[in-house]
Enzyme design. Structure first.
Site, PDB file in Angstrom:
ATOM      1  CG  ASP A 109      -7.011   3.202   2.671  1.00  0.00           C
ATOM      2  OD1 ASP A 109      -7.978   2.837   1.975  1.00  0.00           O
ATOM      3  OD2 ASP A 109      -6.904   4.364   3.114  1.00  0.00           O
ATOM      4  CE  LYS A 123      -1.386   2.187   3.540  1.00  0.00           C
ATOM      5  NZ  LYS A 123      -1.937   2.600   4.843  1.00  0.00           N
TER       6      LYS A 123
END
Length: 211
Positions: free
Chosen positions: A140, A122
């Site tokens: 996320d 991420k």
């Protein structure tokens, strides 16, 4: 109900019309500052991170300067961000590698970034997208939730959702779509009580409460 490509395209167009091109909420002046801010943002609000980095960055805004703090000093600076023990260890190890292998600079490729301590998939996607204009979708908790609810992309893991979003969204929109989904998840499509009556996608959403 299965969401068709036509419905997905309509969702994306509404996102574009509503939000356009958005900037990250984290405050930073350099690639290094953004990397540290994103690491600190794990399980922490951007607002809190911005408060912490406003006190940290004026004096400690490079790998070399962060290393002078040592573990205890860095923990003291970032402790209100949560998970500060592990974050401090990762940041120090990260800074050491940047100094030893990259001349103190943040590497520019995804593959290099994910090898750094504290930088997962991420974080690496956020960095290459914002800093180096590389199309990427960082998944996320907000992106994961909104994508599954809308069925823009479904999956049980962030990687599954990331791959699904890459198929559903034109590549030139990947980076901006990341911000759309985060903002929508924070402001409208909340985890516990989504504001479906305020959502511009309510008529298209298969996950709408009561539908």
């Amino acid at each position: 109900m299965k969401v068709t490509k036509k419905v997905k395209d309509e969702m994306l167009q509404r996102f574009q019309d509503q939000y356009g091109i958005m900037k990250p909420a984290l405050h930073y002046s350099t690639p290094f500052e953004l990397m540290i801010a994103v690491i600190l943002s794990a399980q922490c609000t951007d607002e809190r991170v911005n408060i912490v980095t406003a006190q940290l960055f004026p004096e400690y805004n490079s790998p070399e300067k962060i290393l002078t703090l040592g573990l205890t000093g860095l923990e003291e600076k970032i402790k209100t961000c949560g998970l500060y023990h592990s974050k401090a260890k990762n940041i120090l190890a990260n800074c050491a590698i940047l100094c030893e292998q990259y001349g103190g600079e943040v590497p520019k490729t995804f593959d290099e970034l994910v090898k750094l301590p504290g930088v997962g998939r991420k974080t690496a996607n956020v960095l290459v997208s914002i800093l180096f204009d590389t199309p990427a979708i960082a998944v996320d908790t907000h992106v994961f939730r909104v994508a599954n609810r809308l069925q823009l992309a479904t999956g049980k893991t962030p990687l599954e959702v990331e791959k699904g979003l890459q198929k559903a969204i034109p590549k030139e929109w990947w980076s901006r779509a990341h911000h759309w989904l985060i903002w929508h998840g924070r402001r409208v499509c909340k985890a516990r009580k989504p504001l479906c009556d305020q959502c511009f996608l309510a008529d298209l959403c298969p996950g709408k409460e009561g539908s």
